[in-house]
Design a protein around this motif. Structure first.
Motif, PDB file in Angstrom:
ATOM      1  N   HIS A   1       0.706  -1.257  -0.134  1.00 41.10           N
ATOM      2  CA  HIS A   1       0.097  -0.186   0.067  1.00 41.10           C
ATOM      3  C   HIS A   1       1.205   1.292   0.081  1.00 41.10           C
ATOM      4  O   HIS A   1       1.756   1.470   0.837  1.00 41.10           O
ATOM      5  N   ARG A   2       0.554   1.980  -0.836  1.00 40.48           N
ATOM      6  CA  ARG A   2       1.278   3.458  -0.744  1.00 40.48           C
ATOM      7  C   ARG A   2       0.568   4.343  -0.783  1.00 40.48           C
ATOM      8  O   ARG A   2       0.025   5.091  -1.722  1.00 40.48           O
ATOM      9  N   PRO A   3       0.072   4.731   0.223  1.00 43.33           N
ATOM     10  CA  PRO A   3      -0.933   5.981   0.618  1.00 43.33           C
ATOM     11  C   PRO A   3      -0.207   7.135   0.218  1.00 43.33           C
ATOM     12  O   PRO A   3       0.954   7.568   0.181  1.00 43.33           O
ATOM     13  N   ALA A   4      -1.252   8.037  -0.219  1.00 43.94           N
ATOM     14  CA  ALA A   4      -0.840   9.279  -0.946  1.00 43.94           C
ATOM     15  C   ALA A   4      -1.002  10.380  -0.027  1.00 43.94           C
ATOM     16  O   ALA A   4      -0.715  11.679  -0.146  1.00 43.94           O
ATOM     17  N   SER A   5      -1.795   9.973   1.377  1.00 41.56           N
ATOM     18  CA  SER A   5      -2.068  11.013   2.577  1.00 41.56           C
ATOM     19  C   SER A   5      -1.787  10.510   3.748  1.00 41.56           C
ATOM     20  O   SER A   5      -1.833   9.268   4.012  1.00 41.56           O
TER      21      SER A   5
ATOM     22  N   GLU B   1      -4.895   8.567   4.950  1.00 42.50           N
ATOM     23  CA  GLU B   1      -4.720   7.444   4.205  1.00 42.50           C
ATOM     24  C   GLU B   1      -3.947   6.439   4.838  1.00 42.50           C
ATOM     25  O   GLU B   1      -4.194   5.148   5.111  1.00 42.50           O
TER      26      GLU B   1
ATOM     27  N   LEU C   1      -4.882   2.938   6.898  1.00 40.33           N
ATOM     28  CA  LEU C   1      -4.567   1.422   6.690  1.00 40.33           C
ATOM     29  C   LEU C   1      -3.975   1.018   7.977  1.00 40.33           C
ATOM     30  O   LEU C   1      -4.106  -0.267   8.346  1.00 40.33           O
TER      31      LEU C   1
ATOM     32  N   ALA D   1       9.717   2.431   5.281  1.00 41.10           N
ATOM     33  CA  ALA D   1      10.021   3.578   5.260  1.00 41.10           C
ATOM     34  C   ALA D   1      11.023   3.515   4.130  1.00 41.10           C
ATOM     35  O   ALA D   1      10.881   3.235   2.955  1.00 41.10           O
TER      36      ALA D   1
ATOM     37  N   ASP E   1       3.794   1.828   2.638  1.00 38.92           N
ATOM     38  CA  ASP E   1       4.896   2.621   2.165  1.00 38.92           C
ATOM     39  C   ASP E   1       4.712   3.999   2.341  1.00 38.92           C
ATOM     40  O   ASP E   1       3.803   4.637   1.588  1.00 38.92           O
TER      41      ASP E   1
ATOM     42  N   ARG F   1       5.475   8.522  -0.117  1.00 38.06           N
ATOM     43  CA  ARG F   1       4.974   9.354  -0.801  1.00 38.06           C
ATOM     44  C   ARG F   1       3.836  10.167  -0.032  1.00 38.06           C
ATOM     45  O   ARG F   1       2.984  10.968  -0.538  1.00 38.06           O
TER      46      ARG F   1
ATOM     47  N   SER G   1      -5.915   4.892  -6.876  1.00 40.96           N
ATOM     48  CA  SER G   1      -6.972   5.866  -6.454  1.00 40.96           C
ATOM     49  C   SER G   1      -6.487   7.291  -7.063  1.00 40.96           C
ATOM     50  O   SER G   1      -5.490   7.376  -7.530  1.00 40.96           O
TER      51      SER G   1
ATOM     52  N   MET H   1      -6.309   9.704  -5.568  1.00 43.15           N
ATOM     53  CA  MET H   1      -5.259  10.528  -5.005  1.00 43.15           C
ATOM     54  C   MET H   1      -3.791  10.140  -5.216  1.00 43.15           C
ATOM     55  O   MET H   1      -3.003  10.587  -4.679  1.00 43.15           O
ATOM     56  N   GLY H   2      -3.660   9.134  -6.078  1.00 41.44           N
ATOM     57  CA  GLY H   2      -2.426   8.835  -6.568  1.00 41.44           C
ATOM     58  C   GLY H   2      -1.727   7.722  -5.390  1.00 41.44           C
ATOM     59  O   GLY H   2      -0.543   7.511  -5.530  1.00 41.44           O
ATOM     60  N   SER H   3      -2.618   7.250  -4.624  1.00 42.56           N
ATOM     61  CA  SER H   3      -2.082   6.189  -3.882  1.00 42.56           C
ATOM     62  C   SER H   3      -1.978   4.759  -4.636  1.00 42.56           C
ATOM     63  O   SER H   3      -2.855   4.886  -5.549  1.00 42.56           O
ATOM     64  N   LEU H   4      -1.251   3.673  -3.996  1.00 45.24           N
ATOM     65  CA  LEU H   4      -1.159   2.548  -4.922  1.00 45.24           C
ATOM     66  C   LEU H   4      -1.553   1.222  -3.906  1.00 45.24           C
ATOM     67  O   LEU H   4      -0.712   1.503  -3.029  1.00 45.24           O
ATOM     68  N   HIS H   5      -2.168   0.422  -4.290  1.00 47.06           N
ATOM     69  CA  HIS H   5      -2.610  -0.842  -3.582  1.00 47.06           C
ATOM     70  C   HIS H   5      -2.383  -2.153  -4.429  1.00 47.06           C
ATOM     71  O   HIS H   5      -2.861  -2.003  -5.429  1.00 47.06           O
ATOM     72  N   SER H   6      -1.436  -2.895  -3.796  1.00 48.28           N
ATOM     73  CA  SER H   6      -1.561  -4.232  -4.476  1.00 48.28           C
ATOM     74  C   SER H   6      -2.059  -5.320  -3.395  1.00 48.28           C
ATOM     75  O   SER H   6      -1.624  -5.060  -2.269  1.00 48.28           O
TER      76      SER H   6
ATOM     77  N   GLN I   1       8.595   0.388  -5.269  1.00 50.75           N
ATOM     78  CA  GLN I   1       8.867   1.691  -4.601  1.00 50.75           C
ATOM     79  C   GLN I   1       9.638   2.577  -5.552  1.00 50.75           C
ATOM     80  O   GLN I   1       9.894   3.804  -5.335  1.00 50.75           O
TER      81      GLN I   1
END
Ligand SMILES: Cc1cc2nc3c(=O)[nH]c(=O)nc-3n(C[C@H](O)[C@H](O)[C@H](O)COP(=O)(O)OP(=O)(O)OC[C@H]3O[C@@H](n4cnc5c(N)ncnc54)[C@H](O)[C@@H]3O)c2cc1C
Ligand code: FES
Ligand code: FES
Lengths: 290, 857, 192
Positions: free
Chosen positions: A7-11, A14, A18, A30, A51, A54, C11, C13-18, C88
């Motif tokens: 998961h790469r939250p953008a905020s 978020e 998670l 990190a 992650d 971002r 999403s 918002m530019g987030s990424l989930h797998s 990443q």
């Protein structure tokens, strides 16, 4: 490497969502320089990686009005090492950073990640403990501050709850007439220390030792301060005699673990040697500054 | 690129041919090979040092995502023959063993099962799901554990944990010890180490379902040995079936007969010397050996499919990629069984666990000396810890025999006795590591310093007094080999003394001590049989020399270029450069015109050694030199026809063949090739002219010699040792390429320094490996290795290809020089160094600063 | 192939989930060329380069961050590609050993980089399995510090292990590179 969900939250929200959703089943990623080797060796099997690289706003080094400094969660060792403010406001952090691994590790690894990982042989937890750093932990719907003395709770464990994210670490302003030093010995350059210490010494106006911090790494299951030695130094005139006595107390009171890199007796002995050297080194700096 | 002066490449620092691909990321290592449809293997390994396997349940694992198949030991037994000893010394027992553990595991990391899946990650996922129940047994870890009479045999057929014992006596030893003024004895122990090439082991068995050949891509130092061993181990079928198959395939039999004849050409006499009593002893101890032998032999002769070994670029080996791995056999066997390609690239943890380990020896040495320092006699007792599984094809037995021969070193010692014991333990496999006999040098050179100190002599004085000087040569070592005038150890020592000025250093040391600083200097001198005289191999074990001859094939191609084919397996030694230098000089062509072919058993001459034993220069280089000369003769003959000139009037300059003094009317190699091809009725893409030469070293032999000098400073507070200066004076005869020689020496020294100060394969008392990652197995970095000063002697000799080996010497000389320097620095504190591994805490224990702790084994 | 349910969601918002053991789509620039690939979340950058892009010049010596053989350049910094997930590296710029020399459209080398030339001249390596890591490390280091002392060179390359050479030749190679690059710069300045 074992499988996981990424998961790469953008905020920040978020990210915290998670974390609260997955709890124990998630790990924050990190710089990955401690977590990924463990996973590559299949010693860690997190089901979810969050992650935070971002998440906006975390990659910052901020000076506060009192002259303290905060380092955000995604600031790498290299960035901190190169930041002028770090050298100016937290010379102890600046002295420790070049000793963390090698350049390529520092280019990815983060200061806050190192603190969250809490390796007892790592430099930065001991630095944080010496400086009385404050940790800012956040979770969905809450934020709290934890003092360094309460943060490191055991071998690779901290006071953080699974759903908490360490937002930043704050270092208080350095007292006047203070010298700092980080001394360590490691089997090879760049290795985790066999034993080391982060030391600060502050003098009063009369030139006597007002306060000090002797914070050791590689000497216990967490970073540790030897308060008996610090107390013994208080009010002393800085010099070989006082340092020798502090070293003696350090060697006596530490009870470090044993491994192939050093026996307990060895670590105790060397901790004393480093104490002497670090104190002399720190005092030297005050001389220069004055 | 031309850097040769006056048409001569030998002796020049020619840039490496290899670098054009290796420095641009265009090399081809085994991990880079991946045929279509490859499945990936991961091994399930034992977590216990010594245990019975009670049960294995892989039902869950088999159903895991992406799994193609899982094989356990029981299943591998049906697909393979066990590894059986390739040779046995009289009195030696070498247990036969299977590629996977069956019923019992014998060290932490022992492979128990193999999982095949669509990716390595999926295979590892499933490997974690294989459930194995173990019943733990008492581990046998140290030499002392193994020698205890009540220790349970790891190999029941052996009857105990002693696998080999020998007593060798040369001269009147008791007499020497009776007569001597003084006798000094000390016991030296060396820790376990690991070779640790930066590229791990790995293989890809490429199966073409249509073909009777399986291409086995491997990181190997010895392709032909690997091929034949794998053929024997994977040729599993009943003897009856084998015989039937053979009856139907007379061509195969004939081909084998031809191959065997070629392989043994000219070695018959040598082989006759071999002692077969070892084999008989082996069969008596474990009669199944005979069954396995027969089955492997017949199976190999009649196998439907045969491996062809291919290796391209190899990321180092240092001995570890010479031995055949059990994993190799598993991968080949399951690939043939599944009829699809299988890939296994070892990870670093596996490599540290099961990639081979070395040293782990104990040597007690006694010297009988006169008060004036004259050595009258020497006694030694050697115990080697072979670990659980014997190395294939060579194990401790053979290396102990090299130690036997070399222990007296370069000194006049007329009476010598050695008692040898090899034990089994629950540790990883003992394999050769850069100078597999190196501990004889370490212990002897260490002991000489002890003797010198006791006698109040300087360490160099004692050595010079007893060392053979050039004027005394030829002479014979008491253990057999002839020392010809290339044995220049004394010259290297004298030169080293001039450069190092130990007397001046002593004053400096005194002064430093008075100010609390600890400085030391240490010397070590050795000679190395590279190539060694013919009587050297006989002294090691009669007959073994038969295996070592090396053939070089060379051809002039239709396009005028030259191709050399070698059995050598370069893995860092820069053969493509040095062999091209040698051949180009012989042929008079630019180096760029010469190409080396290696690594594919299909198109290279047979040789069992591959690259190892510091033989690439002396034997391989010699073979190239003489085959090139043979080719030159044929080329000149052809050119003489073309030019209608007398052969004796021809010369070759820069690839132009012409009558001396008339370069304008010359012929190029391409023109000669075309003429030869048309004369021979060739069609153009076959070699126009070919030649070959089989070489087993010059009749006089030859020794590589060196003296190492190491300076240390020791921090009395922390026990840290730094090396402010390090110096090597070496003599490897004529250097083909000095830059390459220097790289070999420096790399070896770095490994020797690593052994003493940093590296240890560390087992705890339960046989758990404590050093299975690079966080724990500490190889030195650029910060730990000093600059190493080199001085070359290049002593000429009447030997024509006067190239002597440099591959191993660096690693042999460094441990004694460094440990001698450390003792020298601490001598005034009464310290005696008897162990090879000296981490900082151990130094402070020795100096009495801290209390010693129970030594880990 | 993985089922659609096992692929990433991106999403607004530019987030990424797998999902667990699922895939995500990444976009990055490797050696100057933009690439888009769907990758497994657990795939390391090193394996991505080697297996998915066939850039096998990047080597793996330990896969736990110590040996440095896998070092590549990510956004101008030397990093361990075994300790970075391909996901990443989404959005980043990567240079590998294959991208060091100047090549034409077919990947044929037009001219090698001064560091490569220097290493060849200095006989820097033997088996050269470690070489890609050292070269990428040196590249970044000389970028930051074009005139290093020998001690600095030692320190900066000490995160890369070489088992063959004893390092002296590699240090000499870096020093040679410093000279060549300084000369090139002088020439460049004169030309300008
Ligand atoms: C070869 C090598 C040598 C090294 N040598 C040293 C050394 O000498 N000294 C030294 O100190 N370190 C050393 N390190 C470790 C390095 O410093 C790491 O960078 C650091 O320990 C972790 O930082 P990271 O950002 O990489 O964290 P990660 O690996 O991403 O995370 C580490 C742990 O911290 C948690 N975490 C990370 N960030 C947060 C956060 N914001 N909130 C809550 N939890 C978080 C993660 O969930 C994980 O459990 C070395 C590493 C390697 C591979
Ligand atoms: S493979 Fe990445 S550091 Fe070793
Ligand atoms: S040249 Fe072989 S590891 Fe560096």
């Amino acid at each position: 490497m074992p499988a996981f969900a990424y998961h790469r939250p953008a905020s920040l929200d978020e990210a915290l969502d998670l974390l609260s959703r997955f709890g124990e089943d998630a790990k924050i990623l990190a710089g990955g320089q401690s977590l990924l080797p463990l996973m590559a060796l299949r010693l860690s099997h997190p089901a979810n990686l969050v992650d935070i690289s971002r998440v906006p706003g975390l990659n910052e080094i901020v000076e506060d009005v009192e002259g303290g400094l905060a380092i955000g969660a995604t600031v790498t060792h290299t960035r901190a090492e190169e930041a002028e403010a770090v050298h100016r406001l937290t010379p102890l952090v600046a002295a420790a950073l070049p000793l963390v691994g090698h350049r390529a590790i520092r280019n990815r690894g983060t200061v806050v990640g190192s603190l969250a990982h809490a390796d007892p042989a790592a430099e930065l937890p001991a630095v944080a403990l010496a400086l009385g750093a404050r940790f800012i932990a956040v979770k969905s719907g809450g934020q709290r501050r934890v003092a360094a003395a309460d943060f490191f709770s055991g071998f690779l464990t901290t006071d953080l709850a699974p759903d908490e994210l360490l937002l930043a670490v704050g270092f208080p302003p350095q007292k006047p007439r203070t010298g700092v030093s980080v001394k360590e010995i490691s089997r090879r350059s760049g290795d985790f220390a066999i034993v080391g210490l982060a030391a600060t010494v502050s003098l009063d106006e009369a030139g006597l030792i007002a306060s000090s911090a002797l914070s050791f790494f590689g000497a216990a299951s967490t970073a540790v301060r030897v308060t008996e030695a610090e107390e013994a130094l208080a009010g002393q005139s800085p010099g070989p005699e006082a340092f020798e006595e502090a070293a003696r107390i350090v060697s006596q009171s530490l009870d470090p673990p044993e491994d192939a890199n050093g026996t307990t007796a060895y670590r105790k002995h060397v901790a004393g040697v480093l104490t002497r050297n670090a104190l002399a080194d720190a005092i030297d700096q005050i001389g220069f500054a004055a | 690129m031309r850097e040769a002066v006056a048409g001569r490449y030998i002796g020049q620092r020619v840039r490496r041919v290899e670098d054009q691909r290796l420095l641009t990321g265009r090399g081809s290592f085994v991990a880079d090979v991946e045929p279509e449809g490859t499945v990936h293997a991961a091994f399930v390994r034992s977590p216990f040092a010594n245990a019975n396997i009670v049960s294995i349940d892989h039902s869950v694992a088999s159903r895991a995502k992406g799994v193609v198949a899982i094989y356990t030991g029981a299943e591998i037994c049906l697909l393979t023959n066990p590894f059986i000893p390739f040779s046995n010394l009289p009195g030696q027992f070498t247990p036969p063993f299977w590629a996977l553990a069956v019923d019992r595991v014998r060290f932490v990391g022992d492979p128990v099962a193999v999982v095949l899946a669509y990716s390595r990650a999926l295979a590892e996922d499933a490997a974690e799901l294989v459930e194995i129940e173990y019943q733990e047994l008492t581990p046998v870890v140290s030499i002392d554990d193994a020698l205890r009479t009540d220790s349970e045999p790891i190999w029941p057929a052996a009857g105990s944990n002693i696998l080999y014992e020998a007593a060798d006596q040369f001269g009147e030893v008791d007499e020497a010890f009776r007569k001597a003024d003084r006798v000094f004895t000390e016991t030296f122990t060396s820790h376990r180490l690991s070779n640790q090439p930066l590229e791990t082991r790995g293989c890809v068995a490429e199966v073409d379902p249509e073909s009777d050949e399986v291409v086995f891509h491997a990181a190997t130092q010895a392709g032909h040995a690997l091929r034949w061993t794998l053929a024997a181990v994977t040729a599993r079928q009943s003897a009856v079936k084998s015989i039937r198959a053979l009856a139907g395939n007379r061509g195969r039999l004939k081909a084998f007969a031809r191959g065997a004849k070629a392989a043994l050409a000219g070695t018959g006499d040598q082989l006759k010397k071999a002692d077969s009593s070892g084999t008989i002893h082996q069969i008596r101890k474990d009669p199944r050996t005979l069954l396995y032998l027969g089955r492997s032999f017949l199976g190999t002769l009649s196998a439907e499919r045969f491996p062809r070994v291919v290796a391209k670029d190899i990321g180092g080996g240092f001995g570890s990629k010479g031995p055949v791995s059990r994993e190799d056999a598993v991968i080949l066997a399951v690939a043939m069984e599944l009829n699809r390609s299988v890939k296994w690239i070892e990870d670093r943890v596996e490599n540290l666990t099961d990639g081979g380990q070395a040293r782990d020896e104990r040597l007690t040495i006694s010297f009988a000396v006169q008060d004036d320092g004259t050595i009258l006699g020497m006694k030694a007792n050697l115990v080697m810890n072979q670990g659980a599984y014997p190395g294939v094809p060579f194990n401790c037995g053979l290396f102990s025999r090299i130690m036997k021969v070399m222990l007296p070193g370069t000194y006049r010692i007329d009476a010598f006795r050695l008692d040898t014991t090899v034990v089994a333990s629950n540790k990883g496999r003992y394999i050769p590591y850069r100078g597999p006999w190196a501990n004889e040098t370490w212990a002897r050179e260490r002991m000489l310093d002890v003797v010198a100190r006791e006698l109040g002599m300087s360490a160099t004085q004692l050595r010079l007094k007893n060392m053979y000087h050039p004027s005394e040569l030829p002479a014979k070592m008491i253990t057999g080999p002839t020392l010809d005038p290339t044995m220049t150890a004394a010259t290297t020592l004298q030169r080293a003394i001039e450069l190092a000025e130990p007397a001046a250093f002593a004053a400096k040391q005194e002064d430093a001590r008075s100010r609390g600083r600890l400085l030391g200097i240490g010397f070590a001198t050795y000679h190395e049989a590279a190539p060694g005289p013919p009587d050297y191999t006989d002294a090691v074990t009669p007959g073994v020399g038969a295996l070592l001859a090396e053939k070089s094939e060379i051809s002039l191609e239709a396009d005028g270029t030259v191709t050399i084919r070698t059995q050598q397996m370069p893995h860092g030694q820069s053969h493509e450069t040095t062999y091209a230098q040698v051949a180009a000089d012989q042929l008079g062509v630019p180096m760029e015109q010469v190409r080396l072919v290696w690594g594919d058993t299909k198109n290279t001459p047979f040789g069992i050694m591959g690259t190892g034993g510091s033989r690439g220069g002396p034997i391989g280089g010699g073979a190239v030199q003489f085959s090139s000369r043979a080719l030159r003769t044929k080329i000149l003959d052809q050119a003489a026809d073309l030019l209608e000139a007398n052969v004796n009037d021809l010369e070759i300059v820069d690839g132009n063949i012409h009558v001396r003094g008339v370069p304008a009317k010359g012929k190029s190699f391409a023109e000669v090739a075309a003429a030869a091809a048309s004369a021979g009725g060739g069609i153009g893409d076959e070699p126009a002219i070919t030649a070959e030469f089989t070489y087993n070293g010059p009749p006089q032999g030859g020794w590589a010699c060196a003296t190492h000098v190491c300076w240390v400073e020791i921090d009395p507070d922390t026990g840290f040792v730094t090396i402010p200066r390090y110096l090597v004076v070496e003599d490897c005869g004529e250097m083909i390429n000095p830059a390459i020689v220097e790289g070999q020496v420096r790399g070896g020294v770095a490994q020797g320094i690593g052994a003493v100060l940093y590296e240890k394969t560390n087992y705890d008392e339960f046989g758990n490996l404590q050093s299975s990652t690079y966080m724990d197995y500490l190889m030195p970095t650029a910060m730990e290795i000093p600059e190493i000063e080199l001085h070359h002697l290049e002593t000429p000799s009447e030997v024509e290809a006067n190239y002597r080996g440099v591959g191993e010497g660096g690693a042999i000389g460094a441990p004694p020089a460094l440990t001698n320097a450390i003792e020298n620095a601490l001598a005034h504190l009464g310290v005696r160094i008897t162990e090879q591994h000296l981490p900082p805490h151990r130094i402070l224990e020795l100096t009495g600063v801290i209390k010693p702790n129970v030594a880990s084994r | 192939m993985n089922s659609p349910s096992a692929t990433a969601t991106q999403s607004a918002m530019g987030s990424l989930h797998s999902p667990i053991d699922g895939t995500a789509t990444i976009e990055l620039e490797v050696n100057g060329v933009g690439v888009t690939r769907r990758v497994n979340a657990r795939l390391s950058l090193a394996d991505f380069l080697r297996e998915r892009l066939d850039l096998t010049g990047t080597h793996l010596g330990c896969e736990h961050g110590v040996c440095g053989a896998c070092t590549v350049v990510l956004n101008d910094e030397a990093v361990r590609s075994c300790l970075i997930l391909a996901v990443q590296a989404d959005g980043s710029r990567i240079t590998t050993i294959e991208g060091l020399a100047e090549t034409d459209h077919d990947g044929q080398i037009i001219s090698i980089h001064p560091i490569q030339r220097a290493m060849q001249e200095a006989h820097g390596f033997q088996c050269a399995f470690c070489a890609p890591g050292f070269l990428m490390t040196a590249l970044c280091f000389l970028e930051r510090n074009p005139a290093p002392t020998r001690a600095q060179i030692r320190e900066e390359i000490s995160g890369n292990l070489c088992r063959c050479t004893g390092y002296q030749s590699i240090i000499a190679g870096v020093e040679t590179a410093v000279e060549i690059m300084a000369a090139d710069r002088r020439e460049g300045a004169q030309d300008a």
